[in-house]
Structure formats: structure tokens, C-alpha cells
Design an enzyme around this catalytic site. Structure first.
Site, PDB file in Angstrom:
ATOM      1  N   PRO A   6     -13.932  33.138 -16.122  1.00 37.15           N
ATOM      2  CA  PRO A   6     -13.942  32.025 -15.259  1.00 37.15           C
ATOM      3  C   PRO A   6     -15.258  31.027 -15.388  1.00 37.15           C
ATOM      4  O   PRO A   6     -16.232  31.514 -15.556  1.00 37.15           O
ATOM      5  CB  PRO A   6     -13.883  32.614 -13.692  1.00 37.15           C
ATOM      6  CG  PRO A   6     -14.306  34.154 -13.908  1.00 37.15           C
ATOM      7  CD  PRO A   6     -14.236  34.307 -15.464  1.00 37.15           C
ATOM      8  N   HIS A   7     -14.585  29.712 -15.344  1.00 37.61           N
ATOM      9  CA  HIS A   7     -15.508  28.953 -15.653  1.00 37.61           C
ATOM     10  C   HIS A   7     -15.502  27.537 -14.854  1.00 37.61           C
ATOM     11  O   HIS A   7     -14.159  27.298 -14.697  1.00 37.61           O
ATOM     12  CB  HIS A   7     -15.774  28.651 -17.216  1.00 37.61           C
ATOM     13  CG  HIS A   7     -14.622  28.245 -17.784  1.00 37.61           C
ATOM     14  ND1 HIS A   7     -13.483  29.194 -18.331  1.00 37.61           N
ATOM     15  CD2 HIS A   7     -14.220  27.059 -18.171  1.00 37.61           C
ATOM     16  CE1 HIS A   7     -12.754  28.715 -18.514  1.00 37.61           C
ATOM     17  NE2 HIS A   7     -12.747  27.483 -18.605  1.00 37.61           N
ATOM     18  N   ALA A   8     -16.463  26.581 -14.799  1.00 35.56           N
ATOM     19  CA  ALA A   8     -16.249  25.344 -13.845  1.00 35.56           C
ATOM     20  C   ALA A   8     -17.369  24.538 -14.152  1.00 35.56           C
ATOM     21  O   ALA A   8     -18.496  25.133 -14.279  1.00 35.56           O
ATOM     22  CB  ALA A   8     -15.816  25.453 -12.572  1.00 35.56           C
TER      23      ALA A   8
END
Length: 159
Positions: free
Chosen positions: A65-67
Site C-alpha cells: 500500500p502506498h500513497a
């Protein structure tokens, strides 16, 4: 930014026991929010917005998960080893038990994709994921991450 630079200390290695993906994302957002001094809700919102575009599961039990986050001063990465695998909407159908969370400053996009690519490259073979799953402590897992190098061309282990 190399993978060994993303994980600076033992506090970047977590042991979590979420019941499902939603709880995992909330726990990761809480841990990240504490480290960056931002509201947990804000971190969770950017992570879930990205996840709605498509699962960030890489396959073979690994999630990424990344942002990008507005106003973030520096990148933040956390590794969570889950006490039991959970469903993560992976294309290969495998549940996830290793999760690499990456938050990146919105105003410094130039290093974001290379950082994600670096994580993917060191995870390409089975060696690092297997080692991380077997690490006896956060310190041992951190040492493995800091020593991680992408495989040389032709050295990839079979999937």
C-alpha cells in the site's frame, strides 16, 4: 531512494494481527500517523483512495500500500509482518502476510516511483520475503532490509 534508506530503524518493523484488510489499513494508518504527526483519518483516506484504484498486493503474500501525501516532510516506510495471512485482493489469490507501507511527499514526486520499484526489485526473488517471514526480531528484519540488494540480471529466482 534505496530500500535500505527507506527503513531507518527498528520502529519501522511492525508485528500486527488484523482480522482483515480494512483493519490492517486502519492499523497501518494509525502507526504512520503517529510517526508523522498527522491525523490517522487523513492517512487512511489517502491509502484507501489509492487502494480503490486497484489492489496494491504484489502477489506471493506481499502487499505494497502506498500513497503520496500533501505536506509530508519526508518519505515514510513501514514493514508489517502479519501474525496470520489476510485476504488482500491479490491477483494470484494468495493472502498477504508481509506488507510494505510507503507514504511519499506530494511535492517531491520524482523519487516515489523509483522507491516503489526498488522495493519490488528486492522482493522479486523468494529469498528476502522468506527471510523476513523467518526473522526472529524487528532488529533482524531491519538488518535484512538494510542489506537487501536487487538481484543482478539473470539471478531472479523462479516464481
Amino acid at each position: 531512494m534505496a530500500i535500505n534508506d527507506l527503513f531507518p530503524g527498528e520502529d519501522s518493523i511492525l508485528s500486527l494481527a488484523p482480522a482483515d484488510k480494512a483493519e490492517l489499513m486502519a492499523l497501518l494508518a494509525e502507526q504512520a500517523a503517529e510517526r508523522i504527526g498527522r491525523p490517522q483519518r487523513e492517512v487512511l483516506e489517502v491509502l484507501m483512495a489509492r487502494e480503490r484504484l486497484g489492489s496494491t498486493a504484489l502477489g506471493r503474500g506481499v502487499g505494497l500500500p502506498h500513497a503520496r501525501l500533501e505536506g509530508l516532510a519526508a518519505p515514510l516506510a513501514l514493514l508489517a509482518r502479519l501474525q496470520r495471512p489476510i485476504e488482500f485482493d491479490a491477483r494470484d489469490g494468495d493472502p498477504v502476510d508481509l506488507v510494505f507501507l510507503v507514504l511519499w511527499p506530494e511535492d517531491a514526486p520524482e523519487g516515489f516511483l523509483p522507491a516503489l520499484s526498488g522495493i519490488c526489485k528486492v522482493l522479486r526473488g523468494n529469498q528476502l520475503p522468506r527471510q523476513l517471514r523467518q526473522a526472529g526480531s524487528a532488529a533482524e528484519a531491519l538488518a535484512m532490509l538494510q542489506a537487501a540488494r536487487p538481484p543482478a540480471p539473470g539471478e531472479d529466482e523462479p516464481h
